[in-house]
Design a protein around this motif. Structure first.
Motif, short mmCIF file in Angstrom:
data_model
loop_
_atom_site.label_atom_id
_atom_site.label_comp_id
_atom_site.label_asym_id
_atom_site.label_seq_id
_atom_site.Cartn_x
_atom_site.Cartn_y
_atom_site.Cartn_z
N ALA A 103 3.98 9.36 -15.70
CA ALA A 103 4.65 8.76 -14.39
C ALA A 103 4.52 9.45 -13.35
O ALA A 103 4.35 9.10 -12.18
CB ALA A 103 5.95 8.53 -14.83
N GLN A 104 4.72 10.73 -13.33
CA GLN A 104 4.65 11.85 -12.50
C GLN A 104 3.11 11.71 -11.53
O GLN A 104 2.95 11.87 -10.49
CB GLN A 104 4.83 13.02 -12.78
N ILE A 106 1.08 9.16 -11.68
CA ILE A 106 1.12 8.00 -10.93
C ILE A 106 1.80 8.07 -9.49
O ILE A 106 1.43 7.42 -8.34
CB ILE A 106 1.54 6.71 -11.61
N ALA A 107 2.95 8.94 -9.54
CA ALA A 107 3.83 9.13 -8.18
C ALA A 107 3.29 9.87 -7.26
O ALA A 107 3.62 9.70 -6.09
CB ALA A 107 5.30 9.50 -8.66
N ARG A 121 10.04 4.97 -7.93
CA ARG A 121 10.18 4.66 -9.17
C ARG A 121 9.83 3.25 -9.67
O ARG A 121 9.38 3.02 -10.85
CB ARG A 121 11.76 5.10 -9.70
N VAL A 124 5.91 2.67 -9.80
CA VAL A 124 5.57 3.43 -10.90
C VAL A 124 5.79 2.83 -12.29
O VAL A 124 4.83 2.46 -13.06
CB VAL A 124 5.96 4.85 -11.34
N ALA A 137 5.40 6.20 -20.19
CA ALA A 137 5.75 6.97 -19.00
C ALA A 137 6.23 8.74 -18.85
O ALA A 137 5.83 9.35 -17.97
CB ALA A 137 7.10 6.43 -18.30
N ARG A 156 -2.55 5.14 -10.94
CA ARG A 156 -2.42 5.99 -9.82
C ARG A 156 -3.32 5.66 -8.46
O ARG A 156 -2.82 5.76 -7.49
CB ARG A 156 -2.89 7.52 -9.88
N ALA A 159 -1.50 2.94 -6.68
CA ALA A 159 -0.29 3.20 -6.24
C ALA A 159 0.33 2.81 -4.83
O ALA A 159 1.01 2.26 -4.48
CB ALA A 159 -0.02 4.84 -6.26
#
Length: 342
Positions: A103-104, A106-107, A121, A124, A137, A156, A159
């Motif tokens: 998840a991080q 992608i963020a 949030r 993602v 995630a 990602r 995004a």
């Protein structure tokens, strides 16, 4: 978003000797919007340099790059950075941060754009659902398979809601079955989000399985382009014919390549499209013109929206009868190639 390239030129200085090397030599090309477009070439053909120019990672020495009719290669550095944020890029080696979980990763592009945390949030979570990894995630990158890593890389790249997605050899590091699943995912995403997707590859099977249009490059030049169906049916350049001659069968077929049971002969190559692959064309031909035939190799390639059959064969009959048979085949929309010395 339509992409237009006008007479692009890019040179590099030689490291070992004076002089310049032409990586891209006057390429002009139109990439339609809302489709998957393949750019294929062998190693050193110039395709990687071309994608760096099209994705605005480098500026051409001369020529123009236009997105939706707007010239973008001459933007100021500040405007160039802003335009790049509307482009997505997927790489062969994933380029994920090992210090961040799925998840991080992608963020990250949302964070550097200053997106509020609540929106990050939500975005993602949405993208994890899109790539089929909602349950991973919090997974460290080291625990993901190659296919899962590429799915996170795809998420990602999406995004910031890009209008163009570039895939630079995105499946080269994956096994055939995983490659097929990633290509199917890209096709689904393209349709759902109406993206223009540009796929750079040295694998004709990637073009076959995912693309609607294709451009073939060699030695920094564009040698031919068109719909995938046209290129498979009527390849014009020796480079393209070489790619097709060594094309593996579809991964789902379990075969490695077109079946050849005779190493000799094969003066004629016939290519069938669509429903023609299900018709007894050669049998009808023999009855109609009274000629014999010998099939040396055969195979069917499943394209993204249809199929192309290939026969490598010889005809046995008078020159007049063979000529009439070939004219008949071509009149039926079947492509017939004859060896130069045949």
């Amino acid at each position: 978003m339509e992409i237009e390239l006008n007479n692009l030129v890019k040179t590099y200085q030689k490291a070992s000797a004076p002089g310049s090397v032409y990586a891209v030599r006057g390429i002009s090309l139109r990439i339609p919007s809302n489709t998957i477009f393949g750019i294929i070439g062998k190693s050193g053909a110039g395709k990687s340099t071309l994608v760096r120019l099209v994705s605005l990672l480098e500026r051409p020495d001369s020529g123009e790059v236009r997105f939706g009719g707007e010239r973008v290669d001459n933007l100021s550095d500040r405007d160039l950075i802003a335009r790049r944020r509307r482009l997505g890029m997927i790489f062969q080696n994933f380029n994920l941060f090992s210090s961040r979980n799925a998840a991080q990763n992608i963020a990250y592009p949302l964070e550097i754009c200053g997106t509020p945390k609540a929106k990050i949030r939500a975005r993602v979570a949405e993208l994890l659902e899109v790539v089929g990894l909602a349950d991973r995630a919090a997974s460290p990158v080291s625990t993901l398979s190659g296919g899962q890593k590429q799915r996170i890389a795809i998420a990602r790249a999406l995004a910031n809601s890009p209008d163009i997605l570039f895939c630079d050899e995105a499946t080269s590091a994956l096994d055939p079955q995983t490659t097929l699943s990633i290509l199917n995912l890209i096709r689904e995403i393209q349709k759902k989000m109406s993206l223009t997707v540009v796929m750079i590859t040295h694998q004709m099977e990637v073009v076959r399985d995912a693309c609607r249009y294709v451009a073939v490059v060699n030695d920094g030049t564009l040698v031919e382009s068109g719909s995938v169906e046209d290129i498979f049916m009527r390849p014009q350049s020796e480079v393209t014919k070489g790619f097709l001659a060594h094309l593996p069968q579809n991964a789902a077929d379990g075969a490695e390549r077109m079946v050849r049971w005779s190493n000799g002969g094969g003066k004629y190559t016939l290519r069938f499209y669509g429903t023609q692959t299900d018709e007894p064309v050669i049998s009808n031909l023999a009855h109609r013109f009274g000629i014999a035939f010998n099939i040396r190799a055969a195979g069917v390639q499943l394209l993204s929206e249809n199929k192309v059959g290939t026969l490598v064969m010889d005809f046995d009959g008078s020159a007049d009868d063979v000529g009439k048979a070939i004219a008949y085949l071509r009149g039926q929309g079947i492509a017939v190639e004859k060896e130069a010395d045949a």
